[in-house]
Design an enzyme around this catalytic site. Sequence first.
Site, short mmCIF file in Angstrom:
data_model
loop_
_atom_site.label_atom_id
_atom_site.label_comp_id
_atom_site.label_asym_id
_atom_site.label_seq_id
_atom_site.Cartn_x
_atom_site.Cartn_y
_atom_site.Cartn_z
CG ASN A 1 -3.89 -4.19 -22.57
OD1 ASN A 1 -4.24 -5.13 -23.29
ND2 ASN A 1 -3.93 -4.26 -21.26
CB SER B 1 -13.89 -1.19 -17.46
OG SER B 1 -13.17 -2.30 -17.02
CB ALA C 1 -17.38 10.71 -17.99
CG ASP D 1 -3.51 -10.67 -18.82
OD1 ASP D 1 -2.85 -11.53 -19.43
OD2 ASP D 1 -4.74 -10.75 -18.67
N GLY D 2 -0.64 -7.88 -16.58
CA GLY D 2 0.09 -6.62 -16.36
C GLY D 2 1.59 -6.84 -16.50
CG ASP E 1 -14.07 12.20 -16.62
OD1 ASP E 1 -14.27 13.43 -16.47
OD2 ASP E 1 -14.50 11.35 -15.84
CG ASN F 1 -12.59 -1.24 -25.37
OD1 ASN F 1 -13.05 -0.23 -25.88
ND2 ASN F 1 -13.01 -2.46 -25.67
P1 NAP Z 1 -4.04 -3.28 -12.79
O1 NAP Z 1 -4.82 -2.03 -12.53
O2 NAP Z 1 -3.21 -3.87 -11.73
O3 NAP Z 1 -5.02 -4.42 -13.31
C1 NAP Z 1 -6.00 -4.28 -14.26
C2 NAP Z 1 -6.67 -5.63 -14.51
O4 NAP Z 1 -6.84 -5.82 -15.91
C3 NAP Z 1 -5.85 -6.82 -14.04
O5 NAP Z 1 -6.70 -7.80 -13.52
C4 NAP Z 1 -5.15 -7.27 -15.30
O6 NAP Z 1 -4.74 -8.61 -15.30
C5 NAP Z 1 -6.25 -7.05 -16.28
N1 NAP Z 1 -5.82 -6.95 -17.68
C6 NAP Z 1 -4.73 -6.36 -18.21
N2 NAP Z 1 -4.71 -6.50 -19.53
C7 NAP Z 1 -5.83 -7.20 -19.86
C8 NAP Z 1 -6.39 -7.64 -21.09
N3 NAP Z 1 -5.80 -7.36 -22.26
N4 NAP Z 1 -7.55 -8.31 -21.06
C9 NAP Z 1 -8.18 -8.59 -19.89
N5 NAP Z 1 -7.72 -8.18 -18.70
C10 NAP Z 1 -6.55 -7.49 -18.69
O7 NAP Z 1 -3.12 -2.98 -14.07
P2 NAP Z 1 -2.12 -3.96 -14.84
O8 NAP Z 1 -2.25 -5.37 -14.36
O9 NAP Z 1 -0.81 -3.30 -14.83
O10 NAP Z 1 -2.76 -3.91 -16.31
C11 NAP Z 1 -2.79 -2.70 -17.04
C12 NAP Z 1 -4.10 -2.58 -17.73
O11 NAP Z 1 -5.13 -2.38 -16.77
C13 NAP Z 1 -4.22 -1.39 -18.65
O12 NAP Z 1 -3.62 -1.61 -19.87
C14 NAP Z 1 -5.72 -1.20 -18.71
O13 NAP Z 1 -6.27 -1.93 -19.81
C15 NAP Z 1 -6.24 -1.85 -17.45
N6 NAP Z 1 -6.96 -0.87 -16.64
C16 NAP Z 1 -8.29 -1.10 -16.44
C17 NAP Z 1 -9.07 -0.19 -15.75
C18 NAP Z 1 -10.52 -0.49 -15.63
O14 NAP Z 1 -10.95 -1.53 -16.14
N7 NAP Z 1 -11.28 0.36 -14.99
C19 NAP Z 1 -8.50 0.98 -15.26
C20 NAP Z 1 -7.14 1.19 -15.48
C21 NAP Z 1 -6.38 0.25 -16.17
P3 NAP Z 1 -3.60 -9.16 -14.29
O15 NAP Z 1 -4.25 -9.14 -12.93
O16 NAP Z 1 -3.36 -10.53 -14.80
O17 NAP Z 1 -2.41 -8.25 -14.39
MN MN Z 2 -1.94 -6.61 -12.82
#
Ligand code: NAP
Ligand code: MN
Length: 266
Positions: A123, A168, A187, A51-52, A152, A166
């Site tokens: 996203n 999380s 927070a 997804d990333g 925060d 969102n």
């Molecule tokens: P990452 O930190 O490497 O991975 C975040 C995880 O979220 C990965 O498993 C990713 O999938 C998954 N993901 C991304 N978009 C999603 C969606 N629309 N629905 C469900 N899961 C999704 O970051 P990244 O892969 O570059 O993805 C960026 C996204 O990470 C941001 O847009 C943000 O939404 C999310 N993020 C989440 C947190 C948290 O949950 N605490 C914190 C920071 C960012 P893949 O493994 O397939 O890439």
């Molecule tokens: Mn990823």
Amino acid sequence: MDQRRNLYFYETRRKNVAEKVEELKKLAVQYGFTIVDHSDEANIIVSVGGDGTFLQAVQKSGFREDCLYVGISIFDDLNMYCDFQANDTASLIEVMSKAEMEVRRYPVLQISLDQEAVFYCLNEFSIKSSIIKTMEMNVYIDDLHFETFRGDGMIIATPTGSTAYNKSVSGAVVDPLLPCMQVSELASLNNKRYRTLGSSFILSGDRTLMLKMLKGSNNYPIMGIDNEALSVQHIEEIKISLSEKRIKTLKLKDNSFWHKVKRSFL
Ligand code: NAP
Ligand code: MN
């Protein structure tokens, strides 16, 4: 698929992905597609990764509305933006041989910083304090001063982004057929002096959310659009609304958003 046959591949830099992409390119050429070197020459932009990677493919190609985005997962399962699995060539061949394809459209956020720079998010937009102190901002819904936030930070998610960051922070999962945006707190301080709503809220696509940094406060926020940090500093005003833009992807059988949610989480 119809006449739109110029394919651009955007891939993650993980190990062994380059070889997989070469195989996929060969297969596409066999089925009459042309591989192009720049995303602006493409009618179809294919991301290979997770997804990333899909988010990056959309960001880097500039949220094009005149092309189709297709996500291919390199993992054993499919995920939210990847409707195909790299090893499942049968499904890829089936879709490449089809004359007509249904498309689905995903809502996109539009962010303007100090009434100038405009960014898009598939996203979410996130704003967070970058120091070990809270950040403060006034939150307006249209012209209404809604609350003063201290904490925060905040996340403003699209419906497809609702299953990511969102989720999380206990935000709701939202159907992408509803063009809207969801605001979630990170927070927040809540006491006799500071008060915020405390729960996530969902705004109609016709509304505007405005975040105004409190003057004179210790504000050092960092901002993120999807998985990229914005290198902009000293911003006073952030205007967030739903864009007119939509991101198009292939619509496959038995693969609605709720199929994806069930597959990913249940
Ligand atoms: P990452 O930190 O490497 O991975 C975040 C995880 O979220 C990965 O498993 C990713 O999938 C998954 N993901 C991304 N978009 C999603 C969606 N629309 N629905 C469900 N899961 C999704 O970051 P990244 O892969 O570059 O993805 C960026 C996204 O990470 C941001 O847009 C943000 O939404 C999310 N993020 C989440 C947190 C948290 O949950 N605490 C914190 C920071 C960012 P893949 O493994 O397939 O890439
Ligand atoms: Mn990823």
